[in-house]
Design a protein around this motif. Structure first.
Motif, PDB file in Angstrom:
ATOM      1  N   PHE A  99      90.745  -8.607  11.144  1.00 57.51           N
ATOM      2  CA  PHE A  99      89.990  -7.810  10.174  1.00 57.51           C
ATOM      3  C   PHE A  99      89.502  -8.635   8.987  1.00 57.51           C
ATOM      4  CE2 PHE A  99      90.211  -5.128   6.251  1.00 57.51           C
ATOM      5  CZ  PHE A  99      89.034  -4.430   6.471  1.00 57.51           C
ATOM      6  N   SER A 100      90.330  -9.542   8.504  1.00 59.35           N
ATOM      7  CA  SER A 100      89.968 -10.328   7.319  1.00 59.35           C
ATOM      8  C   SER A 100      88.698 -11.150   7.533  1.00 59.35           C
ATOM      9  CB  SER A 100      91.119 -11.258   6.921  1.00 59.35           C
ATOM     10  OG  SER A 100      91.417 -12.161   7.975  1.00 59.35           O
ATOM     11  N   LYS A 101      88.414 -11.488   8.794  1.00 58.79           N
ATOM     12  CA  LYS A 101      87.240 -12.312   9.100  1.00 58.79           C
ATOM     13  C   LYS A 101      85.934 -11.526   8.997  1.00 58.79           C
ATOM     14  CE  LYS A 101      89.896 -15.241  12.274  1.00 58.79           C
ATOM     15  NZ  LYS A 101      90.046 -15.697  13.678  1.00 58.79           N
ATOM     16  N   VAL A 102      86.025 -10.209   9.127  1.00 60.19           N
ATOM     17  CA  VAL A 102      84.801  -9.389   9.114  1.00 60.19           C
ATOM     18  C   VAL A 102      84.766  -8.412   7.945  1.00 60.19           C
ATOM     19  CG1 VAL A 102      84.564  -9.536  11.620  1.00 60.19           C
ATOM     20  CG2 VAL A 102      85.807  -7.615  10.618  1.00 60.19           C
ATOM     21  N   ARG A 103      85.797  -8.429   7.152  1.00 58.19           N
ATOM     22  CA  ARG A 103      85.903  -7.452   6.066  1.00 58.19           C
ATOM     23  C   ARG A 103      84.675  -7.456   5.163  1.00 58.19           C
ATOM     24  NH1 ARG A 103      91.213  -6.606   2.228  1.00 58.19           N
ATOM     25  NH2 ARG A 103      90.397  -4.846   1.007  1.00 58.19           N
ATOM     26  N   GLY A 104      84.208  -8.649   4.820  1.00 63.16           N
ATOM     27  CA  GLY A 104      83.061  -8.753   3.924  1.00 63.16           C
ATOM     28  C   GLY A 104      81.781  -8.185   4.501  1.00 63.16           C
ATOM     29  N   GLN A 105      81.684  -8.143   5.827  1.00 65.57           N
ATOM     30  CA  GLN A 105      80.467  -7.662   6.480  1.00 65.57           C
ATOM     31  C   GLN A 105      80.417  -6.142   6.581  1.00 65.57           C
ATOM     32  OE1 GLN A 105      80.099  -9.628  10.322  1.00 65.57           O
ATOM     33  NE2 GLN A 105      81.144 -11.428   9.515  1.00 65.57           N
ATOM     34  N   ILE A 106      81.580  -5.520   6.742  1.00 61.32           N
ATOM     35  CA  ILE A 106      81.570  -4.081   7.031  1.00 61.32           C
ATOM     36  C   ILE A 106      82.110  -3.201   5.905  1.00 61.32           C
ATOM     37  CG2 ILE A 106      81.777  -4.508   9.503  1.00 61.32           C
ATOM     38  CD1 ILE A 106      84.714  -3.670   9.287  1.00 61.32           C
ATOM     39  N   GLU A 107      82.854  -3.786   4.981  1.00 61.18           N
ATOM     40  CA  GLU A 107      83.490  -2.967   3.951  1.00 61.18           C
ATOM     41  C   GLU A 107      82.466  -2.295   3.032  1.00 61.18           C
ATOM     42  OE1 GLU A 107      87.634  -3.402   1.695  1.00 61.18           O
ATOM     43  OE2 GLU A 107      86.140  -4.847   0.985  1.00 61.18           O
ATOM     44  N   LEU A 108      81.467  -3.056   2.597  1.00 60.45           N
ATOM     45  CA  LEU A 108      80.468  -2.500   1.682  1.00 60.45           C
ATOM     46  C   LEU A 108      79.648  -1.380   2.333  1.00 60.45           C
ATOM     47  CD1 LEU A 108      79.099  -2.488  -1.059  1.00 60.45           C
ATOM     48  CD2 LEU A 108      77.619  -4.350  -0.267  1.00 60.45           C
ATOM     49  N   PRO A 109      79.074  -1.606   3.533  1.00 60.95           N
ATOM     50  CA  PRO A 109      78.346  -0.499   4.182  1.00 60.95           C
ATOM     51  C   PRO A 109      79.223   0.730   4.393  1.00 60.95           C
ATOM     52  CG  PRO A 109      77.889  -2.558   5.299  1.00 60.95           C
ATOM     53  CD  PRO A 109      78.983  -2.837   4.322  1.00 60.95           C
ATOM     54  N   TYR A 110      80.483   0.498   4.736  1.00 58.53           N
ATOM     55  CA  TYR A 110      81.399   1.618   4.967  1.00 58.53           C
ATOM     56  C   TYR A 110      81.623   2.414   3.682  1.00 58.53           C
ATOM     57  CZ  TYR A 110      85.713   4.166   5.960  1.00 58.53           C
ATOM     58  OH  TYR A 110      86.654   5.157   6.092  1.00 58.53           O
ATOM     59  N   LYS A 111      81.857   1.700   2.603  1.00 59.64           N
ATOM     60  CA  LYS A 111      82.115   2.379   1.330  1.00 59.64           C
ATOM     61  C   LYS A 111      80.892   3.158   0.844  1.00 59.64           C
ATOM     62  CE  LYS A 111      85.817  -0.529  -0.533  1.00 59.64           C
ATOM     63  NZ  LYS A 111      86.218  -1.452  -1.628  1.00 59.64           N
TER      64      LYS A 111
END
Length: 204
Positions: A131-143
């Motif tokens: 998860f840590s490897k992709v967190r930056g890619q998906i966290e913002l759109p999700y939020k």
């Protein structure tokens, strides 16, 4: 070593190489045949070929799942998509492959504005060890799209101004538009939607 043994070993190595080469050739040929079918109107032919014993034997499970996903998305087959997402839970994927598929599933539910299912998928993504490897890619759109957070508006606007990649700029514009919709600013929401559409139109 006995010369007979050497000859046998050489023959076995050569035979193994031939088998591997032939398998790769068959896999490549089969993928070339299946891929166009995934995006064709002949869904019956695709379904038959993708689930044939030879296909299952030659093409890895993950690759077949991605082909199915692309086909169902292309045809907007929601029932088959839901069935596929359930099947994936029992699939023999690596952790990285599971993560990749969960991200695809998350993007689908966000696009469908199904926040309940998006949240469930995001929980699975967070428990994945990669998860840590992709967190930056998906966290913002999700939020922004699922949790309707608005605190990153100024940051997104600034990023959109300096972003050279048209596709990334479109993504920023759509996130900004959603935030304005959340804030009930319909005019600004439409403004950024129009900006995104203009880029897509000019980059066809």
């Amino acid at each position: 070593m006995n010369s007979t043994y050497v000859i046998i070993i050489v023959i076995l190595v050569a035979l193994t190489f031939i088998i591997q080469f032939y398998s790769q050739y068959k896999r490549k040929k089969l993928i070339y045949k299946i891929t166009p079918l995934a995006l064709s109107e002949d869904t019956k032919a695709f379904d038959q070929l993708i689930d044939q014993k030879e296909t299952i034997r030659i093409i890895p499970e993950y690759n077949r799942a991605v082909l199915k996903l692309n086909s169902y998305l292309y045809h907007n087959d929601r029932i088959r998509l839901e069935e596929l997402f359930v099947q994936i839970e029992k699939a023999h994927f690596t952790e990285r492959q599971k993560l990749d598929f969960y991200i695809r599933e998350l993007m689908y539910y966000m696009d469908q504005l199904d926040k309940t299912k998006a949240q469930k998928v995001y929980k699975k993504i967070k428990t994945n060890k990669n998860f840590s490897k992709v967190r930056g890619q998906i966290e913002l759109p999700y939020k922004v799209l699922v949790l309707n957070e608005t605190d990153k508006l100024d940051q997104l606007i600034e990023k959109s101004k300096s972003e050279a990649d048209p596709q990334k700029r479109v993504a920023y514009y759509m996130l900004i538009s959603h935030i304005y919709e959340t804030l009930k600013d319909k005019q600004q929401a439409k403004n950024y939607q129009d900006k995104a559409k203009e880029i897509l139109k000019n980059n066809k």
